[in-house]
Scaffold this motif. Structure first.
Motif, PDB file in Angstrom:
ATOM      1  N   GLU A 194      56.001  -9.438 -41.196  1.00 62.41           N
ATOM      2  CA  GLU A 194      56.443  -8.073 -41.473  1.00 62.41           C
ATOM      3  C   GLU A 194      55.292  -7.307 -42.123  1.00 62.41           C
ATOM      4  N   ILE A 195      55.003  -6.127 -41.597  1.00 63.53           N
ATOM      5  CA  ILE A 195      54.027  -5.235 -42.223  1.00 63.53           C
ATOM      6  C   ILE A 195      54.777  -3.984 -42.650  1.00 63.53           C
ATOM      7  N   GLY A 196      54.968  -3.821 -43.953  1.00 65.56           N
ATOM      8  CA  GLY A 196      55.735  -2.707 -44.467  1.00 65.56           C
ATOM      9  C   GLY A 196      54.920  -1.787 -45.336  1.00 65.56           C
ATOM     10  N   ALA A 197      55.599  -0.775 -45.862  1.00 62.98           N
ATOM     11  CA  ALA A 197      54.917   0.203 -46.698  1.00 62.98           C
ATOM     12  C   ALA A 197      54.526  -0.385 -48.047  1.00 62.98           C
ATOM     13  N   HIS A 198      55.371  -1.269 -48.587  1.00 63.16           N
ATOM     14  CA  HIS A 198      55.141  -1.783 -49.940  1.00 63.16           C
ATOM     15  C   HIS A 198      54.834  -3.267 -49.998  1.00 63.16           C
ATOM     16  N   ARG A 199      54.980  -3.969 -48.887  1.00 65.52           N
ATOM     17  CA  ARG A 199      54.683  -5.395 -48.908  1.00 65.52           C
ATOM     18  C   ARG A 199      54.426  -5.881 -47.494  1.00 65.52           C
ATOM     19  N   VAL A 200      53.754  -7.019 -47.422  1.00 65.00           N
ATOM     20  CA  VAL A 200      53.627  -7.743 -46.164  1.00 65.00           C
ATOM     21  C   VAL A 200      54.214  -9.129 -46.414  1.00 65.00           C
ATOM     22  N   ALA A 201      54.838  -9.695 -45.395  1.00 66.48           N
ATOM     23  CA  ALA A 201      55.517 -10.979 -45.553  1.00 66.48           C
ATOM     24  C   ALA A 201      55.371 -11.794 -44.281  1.00 66.48           C
TER      25      ALA A 201
ATOM     26  N   ARG B 166      53.216 -10.583 -50.163  1.00 66.70           N
ATOM     27  CA  ARG B 166      52.395  -9.928 -51.178  1.00 66.70           C
ATOM     28  C   ARG B 166      52.686  -8.443 -51.158  1.00 66.70           C
ATOM     29  N   ASP B 167      52.656  -7.861 -52.360  1.00 65.47           N
ATOM     30  CA  ASP B 167      52.829  -6.420 -52.448  1.00 65.47           C
ATOM     31  C   ASP B 167      51.578  -5.708 -51.949  1.00 65.47           C
ATOM     32  N   VAL B 168      51.785  -4.492 -51.467  1.00 66.49           N
ATOM     33  CA  VAL B 168      50.675  -3.663 -51.011  1.00 66.49           C
ATOM     34  C   VAL B 168      51.021  -2.221 -51.331  1.00 66.49           C
ATOM     35  N   SER B 169      50.023  -1.429 -51.674  1.00 67.69           N
ATOM     36  CA  SER B 169      50.253  -0.027 -52.000  1.00 67.69           C
ATOM     37  C   SER B 169      50.619   0.760 -50.757  1.00 67.69           C
ATOM     38  N   GLU B 170      51.558   1.702 -50.916  1.00 66.05           N
ATOM     39  CA  GLU B 170      51.908   2.558 -49.786  1.00 66.05           C
ATOM     40  C   GLU B 170      50.747   3.448 -49.364  1.00 66.05           C
ATOM     41  N   ARG B 171      49.747   3.557 -50.213  1.00 66.45           N
ATOM     42  CA  ARG B 171      48.578   4.376 -49.898  1.00 66.45           C
ATOM     43  C   ARG B 171      47.447   3.571 -49.250  1.00 66.45           C
ATOM     44  N   ALA B 172      47.625   2.275 -49.118  1.00 60.62           N
ATOM     45  CA  ALA B 172      46.572   1.420 -48.553  1.00 60.62           C
ATOM     46  C   ALA B 172      46.272   1.811 -47.117  1.00 60.62           C
ATOM     47  N   GLY B 173      44.995   1.827 -46.763  1.00 60.61           N
ATOM     48  CA  GLY B 173      44.603   2.115 -45.397  1.00 60.61           C
ATOM     49  C   GLY B 173      44.855   0.939 -44.471  1.00 60.61           C
TER      50      GLY B 173
ATOM     51  N   LEU C  54      45.781  -4.790 -43.295  1.00 55.49           N
ATOM     52  CA  LEU C  54      45.583  -5.938 -42.411  1.00 55.49           C
ATOM     53  C   LEU C  54      44.916  -7.096 -43.145  1.00 55.49           C
ATOM     54  N   GLU C  55      44.047  -6.784 -44.074  1.00 56.34           N
ATOM     55  CA  GLU C  55      43.422  -7.840 -44.872  1.00 56.34           C
ATOM     56  C   GLU C  55      44.465  -8.541 -45.724  1.00 56.34           C
ATOM     57  N   ARG C  56      45.422  -7.788 -46.235  1.00 54.49           N
ATOM     58  CA  ARG C  56      46.508  -8.390 -47.011  1.00 54.49           C
ATOM     59  C   ARG C  56      47.358  -9.300 -46.121  1.00 54.49           C
ATOM     60  N   VAL C  57      47.578  -8.895 -44.880  1.00 50.19           N
ATOM     61  CA  VAL C  57      48.307  -9.744 -43.932  1.00 50.19           C
ATOM     62  C   VAL C  57      47.569 -11.065 -43.734  1.00 50.19           C
ATOM     63  N   ARG C  58      46.282 -10.986 -43.504  1.00 43.80           N
ATOM     64  CA  ARG C  58      45.496 -12.211 -43.282  1.00 43.80           C
ATOM     65  C   ARG C  58      45.550 -13.120 -44.495  1.00 43.80           C
ATOM     66  N   ALA C  59      45.541 -12.538 -45.696  1.00 41.42           N
ATOM     67  CA  ALA C  59      45.597 -13.350 -46.912  1.00 41.42           C
ATOM     68  C   ALA C  59      46.936 -14.064 -47.039  1.00 41.42           C
ATOM     69  N   VAL C  60      48.025 -13.382 -46.722  1.00 45.10           N
ATOM     70  CA  VAL C  60      49.348 -13.993 -46.785  1.00 45.10           C
ATOM     71  C   VAL C  60      49.453 -15.150 -45.796  1.00 45.10           C
TER      72      VAL C  60
ATOM     73  N   THR D 107      54.562   7.553 -39.001  1.00 42.65           N
ATOM     74  CA  THR D 107      54.414   8.456 -40.142  1.00 42.65           C
ATOM     75  C   THR D 107      54.516   7.710 -41.462  1.00 42.65           C
ATOM     76  N   ALA D 108      54.830   6.408 -41.418  1.00 40.84           N
ATOM     77  CA  ALA D 108      55.092   5.659 -42.649  1.00 40.84           C
ATOM     78  C   ALA D 108      53.837   5.090 -43.290  1.00 40.84           C
ATOM     79  N   LEU D 109      52.845   4.703 -42.483  1.00 40.72           N
ATOM     80  CA  LEU D 109      51.678   4.012 -43.017  1.00 40.72           C
ATOM     81  C   LEU D 109      50.404   4.798 -42.731  1.00 40.72           C
ATOM     82  N   PRO D 110      49.540   4.964 -43.730  1.00 40.34           N
ATOM     83  CA  PRO D 110      48.281   5.683 -43.521  1.00 40.34           C
ATOM     84  C   PRO D 110      47.394   4.989 -42.489  1.00 40.34           C
ATOM     85  N   GLY D 111      46.854   5.766 -41.558  1.00 39.65           N
ATOM     86  CA  GLY D 111      45.939   5.218 -40.571  1.00 39.65           C
ATOM     87  C   GLY D 111      46.583   4.359 -39.518  1.00 39.65           C
TER      88      GLY D 111
END
Length: 385
Positions: free
Chosen positions: A92-99, A115-122, A127-133, A169-173
């Motif tokens: 799952e790739i969401g606005a506030h977390r990836v799982a 892991r949590d991720v900022s809604e402002r993250a590019g 994607l780097e947070r996804v790879r880390a999870v 419209t939910a995620l930057p970039g």
């Protein structure tokens, strides 16, 4: 699969192999005699197929416990499907977390991570947070990346068949992002990308509130709601993947967005500020008149959005998920108002999977792909026509 003839022995072998493998997965350590009876194939054919499947690593001979063997004398050979012969990943790739969820080839979950991720993250940071999870999950479970057979991904936005996000419209970039292509660089297996509400609908049908229904609408409720639908047990994406984008219904002659409707100050809420939304609902629960009016406006809009889909699709069941599903006061007015607006009101239920719905649906997407390859299954829930 087309009309079969005796002139294509390789196709016939593949079909026989799929039939035997499917029977093995559904049986409890069957014997060759059992498989002959279940499949309707001849014993020599079954025996040859099983030996071939053992060579591929998908099947192994089942060895009974020593006491059981002595009691029964020399038992018939038994076999089992090796669910551990490969693994599947749902992301799952969401606005506030990836799982991520990890399973064997039988779909049984053996590990999870988030892991949590900022809604402002590019896009790159997300994607780097996804790879880390994923890396952490594989390390903790001891599963090699090379052992992954398929990866499913649930993401906000309108998703094309190749995994490109056409609009989000939910995620930057995120708009225009070749998400499938970017993620395939990290894996040596197929990566299948799906809209998050669609994935959640599949999950509820698989393991949640809609296991007994084939005509459902799943609402990912929030300030910008989305919906996924199953019609006759098949995921309905629409011609270009934009089915269920009920968050855009306010454009039909309505100037007020949901962010403005739920505001108590006159300034629109940020569409991804979940805490601000929760605060408004908390104020309403305490009796604040301004918050009560805002929540009433929000519920009315949500009802109208959902009613539009219900009137068009006539589902048996509407499942409410997303962060709004966890707030007090959402379900009763929705149920009452749908009964008022709809010609045949559907049943309404809360999601049973909660925040795990999108990742679970993504895992099912991967499982469907593997089943199509291994078991020659046609017409899976998520198959694209």
């Amino acid at each position: 699969m087309g009309r079969l003839t005796g002139g294509d022995p390789s196709l016939l072998r593949r079909i026989n192999s799929a039939v035997v493998l499917h029977s093995l997965r559904g049986a409890d350590a069957p014997t060759l005699t059992d498989l002959t009876r279940i499949t309707g194939l001849s014993r020599p054919t079954v025996e040859g197929v099983v030996e071939g499947l053992i060579e591929t690593g998908l099947v192994v001979e089942f060895v009974p416990e020593e006491g059981e063997a002595r009691k029964q004398g020399r038992p018939a050979r038994r076999f089992r499907f090796r669910a551990e012969a490969g693994h599947l990943l749902g992301i799952e790739i969401g606005a506030h977390r990836v799982a991520a969820l990890l399973s064997g080839l039988d779909g049984r979950i053996i590990g999870a991570g988030s892991r949590d991720v900022s809604e402002r993250a590019g896009a790159d940071d997300r994607l780097e947070r996804v790879r880390a999870v994923v890396a952490d999950l594989l390390r903790r479970t001891g599963v090699a990346r090379s052992g992954l057979r398929a990866v499913g991904v649930g993401s906000p936005g309108i998703v094309e068949a190749d995994g490109t996000v056409r609009l989000s419209t939910a995620l930057p970039g995120w708009t225009g992002l070749p998400l499938g292509e970017r993620l395939r660089r990290s894996f040596r297996c197929p990566v299948l990308v799906e809209n998050d509400a669609n994935a959640a609908a599949v999950a509820e049908h698989w393991k949640g509130a809609a296991t007994d229904s084939d005509d459902i609408v799943f609402v990912l409720a929030g300030l910008s709601p989305g919906a996924g639908s199953l019609i006759g047990g098949r995921l309905h994406r629409g011609y270009g993947g934009a089915a269920g984008e009920i968050g855009a219904l306010h454009l039909l002659g309505r100037d007020d967005t949901p962010e403005k409707l739920l505001s108590t100050t006159g300034e629109p809420l940020h569409p991804l500020d979940e805490q601000a939304v929760a605060d408004v609902f908390a104020l309403a629960k305490s009796g604040d008149e301004g918050a009560l009016a805002a929540v009433e406006r929000f519920n009315e809009r949500l009802v109208h959005d959902v009613a539009a889909l219900v009137l068009a699709l006539d589902p048996e069941l509407v499942v409410i998920g997303g962060w709004a599903a966890g707030l007090d006061g959402v379900l009763p007015p929705l149920r009452d108002e749908l009964a008022r607006y709809c010609l045949r009101p559907p049943r309404v239920a809360l999601s049973m999977l909660g925040e795990a719905a999108v990742a679970t649906g993504a895992l099912r997407l991967a499982l469907d792909h593997v089943e199509e390859q291994l078991f020659a299954v046609e017409g899976t829930v998520t198959a694209r026509r």
